[in-house]
Design a protein around this motif. Structure first.
Motif, PDB file in Angstrom:
ATOM      1  N   GLU A 267      -1.119  -1.312  -3.299  1.00  0.00           N
ATOM      2  CA  GLU A 267      -0.822  -2.299  -2.260  1.00  0.00           C
ATOM      3  C   GLU A 267      -2.060  -3.148  -1.958  1.00  0.00           C
ATOM      4  OE1 GLU A 267       1.630  -4.239   0.526  1.00  0.00           O
ATOM      5  OE2 GLU A 267       2.227  -2.683  -0.881  1.00  0.00           O
TER       6      GLU A 267
ATOM      7  N   ALA B 212      -2.656  -5.523  -4.994  1.00  0.00           N
ATOM      8  CA  ALA B 212      -1.612  -6.478  -5.372  1.00  0.00           C
ATOM      9  C   ALA B 212      -1.351  -7.573  -4.350  1.00  0.00           C
ATOM     10  CB  ALA B 212      -0.310  -5.725  -5.646  1.00  0.00           C
ATOM     11  N   ASP B 213      -1.641  -7.348  -3.091  1.00  0.00           N
ATOM     12  CA  ASP B 213      -1.235  -8.292  -2.052  1.00  0.00           C
ATOM     13  C   ASP B 213      -2.358  -9.265  -1.709  1.00  0.00           C
ATOM     14  OD1 ASP B 213      -0.635  -9.476   0.548  1.00  0.00           O
ATOM     15  OD2 ASP B 213       1.024  -8.056   0.599  1.00  0.00           O
ATOM     16  N   ASP B 214      -2.103 -10.544  -1.965  1.00  0.00           N
ATOM     17  CA  ASP B 214      -3.112 -11.579  -1.694  1.00  0.00           C
ATOM     18  C   ASP B 214      -3.407 -11.726  -0.205  1.00  0.00           C
ATOM     19  OD1 ASP B 214      -3.358 -12.105  -4.395  1.00  0.00           O
ATOM     20  OD2 ASP B 214      -1.939 -13.772  -4.356  1.00  0.00           O
ATOM     21  N   GLU B 215      -2.406 -11.510   0.646  1.00  0.00           N
ATOM     22  CA  GLU B 215      -2.642 -11.585   2.092  1.00  0.00           C
ATOM     23  C   GLU B 215      -3.674 -10.546   2.518  1.00  0.00           C
ATOM     24  OE1 GLU B 215       0.942 -11.231   4.368  1.00  0.00           O
ATOM     25  OE2 GLU B 215       1.908 -12.865   3.298  1.00  0.00           O
ATOM     26  N   LEU B 216      -3.610  -9.377   1.908  1.00  0.00           N
ATOM     27  CA  LEU B 216      -4.580  -8.335   2.248  1.00  0.00           C
ATOM     28  C   LEU B 216      -5.980  -8.700   1.779  1.00  0.00           C
ATOM     29  CD1 LEU B 216      -2.530  -5.090   1.573  1.00  0.00           C
ATOM     30  CD2 LEU B 216      -3.127  -6.076   3.776  1.00  0.00           C
TER      31      LEU B 216
ATOM     32  N   ALA C  12      -2.274  -1.943   4.780  1.00  0.00           N
ATOM     33  CA  ALA C  12      -1.709  -1.441   3.525  1.00  0.00           C
ATOM     34  C   ALA C  12      -1.133  -0.043   3.721  1.00  0.00           C
ATOM     35  CB  ALA C  12      -2.776  -1.436   2.432  1.00  0.00           C
TER      36      ALA C  12
ATOM     37  N   ARG D 167       2.171  -0.298   5.525  1.00  0.00           N
ATOM     38  CA  ARG D 167       3.227  -0.778   4.634  1.00  0.00           C
ATOM     39  C   ARG D 167       3.743   0.339   3.732  1.00  0.00           C
ATOM     40  NH1 ARG D 167       0.884  -6.567   2.479  1.00  0.00           N
ATOM     41  NH2 ARG D 167       0.743  -7.589   4.513  1.00  0.00           N
TER      42      ARG D 167
END
Length: 71
Positions: A39, A42-46, A61, A64
């Motif tokens: 997570e 992979a997540d650009d927002e993070l 993360a 989620r």
């Protein structure tokens, strides 16, 4: 500060969830920690949040992963 994935994942959880996840079998903790690491990667927002506050990104993360009920 923990250096292994499970320790870092547990540290990112709020105290209540840390206790619940900490009571689960080690294999499940490892799976959850692996999902948490995926997570984070992979997540650009993070990525953006991580630049501002790495602990906040890790906590988000973790939230989620638990919300999805990965086990």
């Amino acid at each position: 500060m923990p250096t292994d994935a499970v320790g870092r994942f547990l540290a990112a959880l709020d105290p209540e969830h840390r206790k619940v996840v900490g009571a689960r079998p080690r294999e499940e903790q490892v799976r959850l920690a692996a999902a948490w690491e995926r997570e984070l990667e992979a997540d650009d927002e993070l990525d953006t949040l991580d630049e501002l506050s790495p602990p906040a990104a890790e906590a988000e993360a973790a939230r989620r992963v638990l919300e999805r009920g990965i086990d």
